[in-house]
Write an enzyme that holds these catalytic residues in place. Structure first.
Site, PDB file in Angstrom:
ATOM      1  N   MET A 206      -2.714   1.525   2.585  1.00  0.00           N
ATOM      2  CA  MET A 206      -1.578   1.224   1.407  1.00  0.00           C
ATOM      3  C   MET A 206      -2.205   1.858   0.021  1.00  0.00           C
ATOM      4  O   MET A 206      -3.231   1.871  -0.280  1.00  0.00           O
ATOM      5  CB  MET A 206      -1.863  -0.414   1.117  1.00  0.00           C
ATOM      6  CG  MET A 206      -1.073  -1.092   2.249  1.00  0.00           C
ATOM      7  SD  MET A 206      -0.669  -2.734   1.491  1.00  0.00           S
ATOM      8  CE  MET A 206      -2.332  -3.531   1.751  1.00  0.00           C
ATOM      9  N   HIS A 207      -0.957   2.421  -0.446  1.00  0.00           N
ATOM     10  CA  HIS A 207      -1.306   3.064  -1.663  1.00  0.00           C
ATOM     11  C   HIS A 207       0.014   2.862  -2.619  1.00  0.00           C
ATOM     12  O   HIS A 207      -0.105   3.403  -3.964  1.00  0.00           O
ATOM     13  CB  HIS A 207      -1.844   4.585  -1.469  1.00  0.00           C
ATOM     14  CG  HIS A 207      -0.627   5.400  -1.205  1.00  0.00           C
ATOM     15  ND1 HIS A 207      -0.034   5.392   0.303  1.00  0.00           N
ATOM     16  CD2 HIS A 207       0.236   6.197  -1.785  1.00  0.00           C
ATOM     17  CE1 HIS A 207       0.877   6.352   0.481  1.00  0.00           C
ATOM     18  NE2 HIS A 207       1.170   6.719  -0.807  1.00  0.00           N
TER      19      HIS A 207
END
Length: 361
Positions: A206-207
């Site tokens: 996740m970013h």
């Protein structure tokens, strides 16, 4: 020609192009290139190791444009690439993907009257909250030659008024890299440290701001993943900006194992052997689909619809309440199988270079 690389996904996409160019040059074809690394990603595992693993030559120059806001980084890349292109003029600038370097270098090239080729042109999420979507729109509005990964991308460009004679449906260079190096993947340290086994863990990445910048949303999403993933370990290679947020929020779960960003070979070893992938990255959905690994995308849209219609990807959305039904499907063993995606066959770079050689005869 000048080839631009700036951030992690760029390296996977330019490697096969460089290999094919080198082959053509060895056969006596009159073509040469200069490799420019903008320095947009500066963590060694997110850039440096890629040159060694993917057999890319050291760049002719590194512009060292790391850090700062989107505006600051864009300005830095434009200023330094302008000096580079003035000192080393080219007939063509090749940009790939949708990162800041892609857009910034395309603008500089056109203002210096240099033609631009965009590899992975035409993909759209229709989500203007994503910086990548803005980069795609700007780049494709000033590109001369459009190399696309899907027929849908062709349709997007034509609907935007692009001459179909400037569009070349060639496939996906990132899949060229995946297929070429798949046998070279190797286990990262965390594999032995946690005594991992094939299909007995889940990989998560996740970013994107929608998932990691909102504290409540991030906590809810991670809690939802932990609640629905039964007893499987969750392996989370953490993007530097996400690591800072996790530390501030003190998010800890016994089955959640974070690690520093991994090299290309290590990360894809984990993906290939995982029970499933949970991600908000577009590129990972492509690789998971080709390797036939179930993939859940934590977004409400995707610029890669072929990973859903033909691949193993599903759009979960950003509501953690939606996770349960997809995990139930996964653990029942009813996940859809990937199907062949047109021209994702390992020969995309050959098609691209053939077009360029013909254009510049």
């Amino acid at each position: 020609m000048t080839i631009i690389a700036g951030a992690r996904p760029n390296f996977m996409k330019i490697a096969p192009i460089i290999h094919t160019l080198d082959e053509e040059i060895s056969k006596g074809v009159n073509i040469n290139y200069r490799l420019v690394h903008t320095g947009q990603h500066y963590d060694n595992n997110m850039s440096g190791s890629f040159f060694e693993q993917l057999q890319i030559p050291e760049p002719d120059v590194n512009l060292n444009c790391d850090g700062g806001s989107h505006a600051q980084q864009t300005a830095s890349i434009m200023l330094r690439f302008e000096d580079e292109l003035l000192a080393n003029p080219a007939d063509l600038v090749i940009v790939v993907g949708d990162v800041t370097s892609t857009m910034a270098c395309a603008v500089v090239a056109q203002k210096l009257h240099t033609k631009v080729a965009h590899i992975e042109a035409g993909i759209r999420s229709e989500d203007w909250s994503m910086p990548e979507e803005i980069n795609r729109l700007i780049t494709d509005s000033i590109t001369n030659y459009f190399f696309t990964t899907s027929k849908k991308a062709n349709e997007n460009l034509i609907s935007n008024g692009v001459d179909k004679n400037s569009i070349f449906f060639v496939g996906n260079t990132m899949i060229d890299t995946l297929l070429k190096y798949r046998s070279s993947f190797f286990a990262p340290k965390i594999w032995n440290e946690l005594t991992l086994a094939p299909k007995e863990y889940i990989v998560m990445t996740m970013h994107r701001p929608a998932n990691v910048d909102e504290e409540v949303q991030l906590k809810l999403m991670i809690n939802g993943i932990m609640q629905n993933s039964r007893e499987l370990p969750i392996i989370f290679p953490v993007h530097p900006r996400t690591a800072r947020i996790l530390k501030e929020l003190q998010i800890n779960h016994p089955r959640l194992h974070t690690t520093e960003p991994l090299s290309y070979f290590e990360f894809n070893y984990l993906v290939e052997n995982a029970k499933a992938i949970i991600t908000d990255s577009g590129g990972i959905t492509e690789e998971a689909s080709i390797m036939n690994i179930p993939c859940m995308t934590l977004r409400n849209n995707t610029e890669r619809p072929e990973t859903i219609s033909l691949g193993t990807n599903v759009l979960v959305g950003t509501n953690p309440d939606q996770l349960k039904k997809y995990f139930d499907l996964l653990f029942k063993g009813d996940w859809k199988k990937g199907q062949p995606i047109p021209k994702w066959d390992g020969k995309t770079s050959e098609r691209i270079i053939k077009v360029l050689v013909d254009l510049y005869k």
